[in-house]
Design a protein around this motif. Structure first.
Motif, PDB file in Angstrom:
ATOM      1  N   LEU A  16       0.740  -1.180   0.154  1.00  0.00           N
ATOM      2  CA  LEU A  16      -0.034  -0.196   0.000  1.00  0.00           C
ATOM      3  C   LEU A  16       0.896   1.195  -0.170  1.00  0.00           C
ATOM      4  O   LEU A  16       0.889   1.865   0.897  1.00  0.00           O
ATOM      5  CB  LEU A  16      -1.039  -0.004   1.146  1.00  0.00           C
ATOM      6  N   GLY A  17       1.623   1.306  -1.157  1.00  0.00           N
ATOM      7  CA  GLY A  17       2.184   2.789  -1.376  1.00  0.00           C
ATOM      8  C   GLY A  17       1.253   3.748  -1.488  1.00  0.00           C
ATOM      9  O   GLY A  17       0.329   3.885  -2.179  1.00  0.00           O
ATOM     10  N   GLU A  18       1.840   5.069  -0.631  1.00  0.00           N
ATOM     11  CA  GLU A  18       0.990   6.200  -0.893  1.00  0.00           C
ATOM     12  C   GLU A  18       1.717   7.341  -0.618  1.00  0.00           C
ATOM     13  O   GLU A  18       3.019   7.344  -0.415  1.00  0.00           O
ATOM     14  CB  GLU A  18      -0.186   6.006   0.317  1.00  0.00           C
ATOM     15  N   GLY A  19       1.180   8.694  -0.410  1.00  0.00           N
ATOM     16  CA  GLY A  19       1.492   9.877  -0.063  1.00  0.00           C
ATOM     17  C   GLY A  19       2.963  10.301  -0.573  1.00  0.00           C
ATOM     18  O   GLY A  19       3.574  10.842  -0.032  1.00  0.00           O
ATOM     19  N   LEU A  20       2.913  10.406  -2.012  1.00  0.00           N
ATOM     20  CA  LEU A  20       4.104  11.025  -2.607  1.00  0.00           C
ATOM     21  C   LEU A  20       4.233  12.576  -2.311  1.00  0.00           C
ATOM     22  O   LEU A  20       3.218  13.235  -2.499  1.00  0.00           O
ATOM     23  CB  LEU A  20       3.961  10.771  -4.066  1.00  0.00           C
ATOM     24  N   ARG A  21       5.596  12.821  -1.849  1.00  0.00           N
ATOM     25  CA  ARG A  21       5.629  14.343  -1.868  1.00  0.00           C
ATOM     26  C   ARG A  21       7.137  14.705  -2.339  1.00  0.00           C
ATOM     27  O   ARG A  21       7.876  13.815  -2.277  1.00  0.00           O
ATOM     28  CB  ARG A  21       5.792  14.510  -0.415  1.00  0.00           C
ATOM     29  N   TYR A  22       7.030  15.718  -3.143  1.00  0.00           N
ATOM     30  CA  TYR A  22       8.482  16.252  -3.841  1.00  0.00           C
ATOM     31  C   TYR A  22       8.946  17.418  -3.128  1.00  0.00           C
ATOM     32  O   TYR A  22       8.311  18.509  -2.951  1.00  0.00           O
ATOM     33  CB  TYR A  22       8.320  16.409  -5.212  1.00  0.00           C
ATOM     34  N   ALA A 252      -0.755   0.000  -5.603  1.00  0.00           N
ATOM     35  CA  ALA A 252      -0.913  -0.913  -4.364  1.00  0.00           C
ATOM     36  C   ALA A 252      -1.229  -2.397  -4.948  1.00  0.00           C
ATOM     37  O   ALA A 252      -1.851  -2.529  -6.018  1.00  0.00           O
ATOM     38  CB  ALA A 252      -1.965  -0.633  -3.275  1.00  0.00           C
ATOM     39  N   THR A 253      -0.810  -3.397  -4.177  1.00  0.00           N
ATOM     40  CA  THR A 253      -1.190  -4.776  -4.485  1.00  0.00           C
ATOM     41  C   THR A 253      -2.484  -4.953  -3.476  1.00  0.00           C
ATOM     42  O   THR A 253      -2.932  -6.001  -3.859  1.00  0.00           O
ATOM     43  CB  THR A 253       0.161  -5.792  -4.208  1.00  0.00           C
TER      44      THR A 253
END
Length: 286
Positions: A16-22, A252-253
């Motif tokens: 459950l990858g989430e919340g990308l921020r640069y 996500a898987t």
């Protein structure tokens, strides 16, 4: 309009990858259920670096202006020190009823931190939206949500977008940029047969949303019309980020009986378009 892009994955796959921020030239994300904050390598050639980790689910973070992070984690909001120290501001979801956890969150242009909560079993209406003001106080500002994602703010901090993923809808709220009080709510766009997930606003004021279950990213004009559909080679995209030269998407898987080759991957494609600048949280606690 449908826009096909050339996607390249990072090596690791996430449940459950989430919340990308640069932020400050760094591309950051969370792996929610493992409680990890990760920094992605710029060259996409190596594994993600673990910045910090918790023994609880980590829904989202924003950088603190003085160093460290503010996090939507477990059942509340915490400050994460650079040395691994954890200071809880509040645990509003540590209460009776369905088992809850914090989900997505972001800092607004004024430095407040906003984050949503949800039930593990997606109990309808059990979730809420919380605001952390600059003095560290935590307030529930909206309830009756099921799976809140976002929020995302325009550059002036006068408009907030919030998805209720389980209901397939994105809302737009007027925001008082001084007080943080929410004003009028309207519906931007319903999503049929799939779920709007993580979002960001670009430099032109358009809203980008990962569309869970459809393998797409949508771009919406300020009037709510669907401007662009971008196919993504992963069934469950979860968040989007514009770095100025790339569009980056987590996925996500979880829940997939037979994940495909790129399900759970972080994917990047060349795209020359800047997002609204990420903001640090200016929360200070004595």
């Amino acid at each position: 309009m449908t826009t096909a892009l050339h996607w390249m994955p990072w090596g690791e796959r996430f449940e459950l990858g989430e919340g990308l921020r640069y932020w400050a030239g760094r591309l950051l994300m969370v792996d929610i259920l493992s409680g990890r904050l990760l920094e992605l390598p710029q060259d996409q050639g190596g594994p993600a670096h673990v910045v910090t980790s918790l023994d609880e689910p980590l829904g989202a973070v924003a950088p603190l202006a003085d160093g460290g992070w503010i996090a939507a984690a477990g059942t509340g909001i915490a400050l994460l020190g650079t040395g691994g120290a954890v200071r809880w501001l509040a645990r509003p979801e540590d209460r009776s009823g369905p088992r809850m956890r914090m989900n997505d969150g972001v800092a607004d242009p004024a430095g407040r931190f906003w984050a949503g909560s949800m039930a593990y079993d997606n109990t309808p209406g059990a979730g809420s939206l919380y605001r952390v003001d600059l003095d560290g106080s935590v307030s529930r500002v909206l309830d009756g949500l099921t799976v809140p994602n976002g929020p995302a703010f325009d550059a002036a901090g006068e408009t907030m977008y919030l998805a209720d993923s389980a209901r397939g809808v994105i809302y737009r709220f007027a925001v008082d940029p001084v007080s943080g009080e929410l004003g009028e709510r309207s519906e931007v766009a319903p999503v049929q047969g799939a779920s709007p997930d993580g979002m960001t606003v670009d430099a032109q004021g358009y809203l980008w949303s990962a569309i869970w279950g459809a393998g797409q990213v949508h771009r919406y004009a300020p009037d709510g019309s669907l401007d662009r559909v971008v196919p993504v080679p992963a069934t469950q995209p979860t968040s989007v980020c514009l770095t100025g030269d790339r569009l980056v998407v987590t996925s996500a898987t979880i829940g997939l009986a037979r994940p495909g080759t790129l399900d759970g991957a972080v994917l990047a494609a060349p795209l020359t378009l800047s997002g609204v600048q990420a903001h640090p949280a200016l929360v200070r606690v004595d």
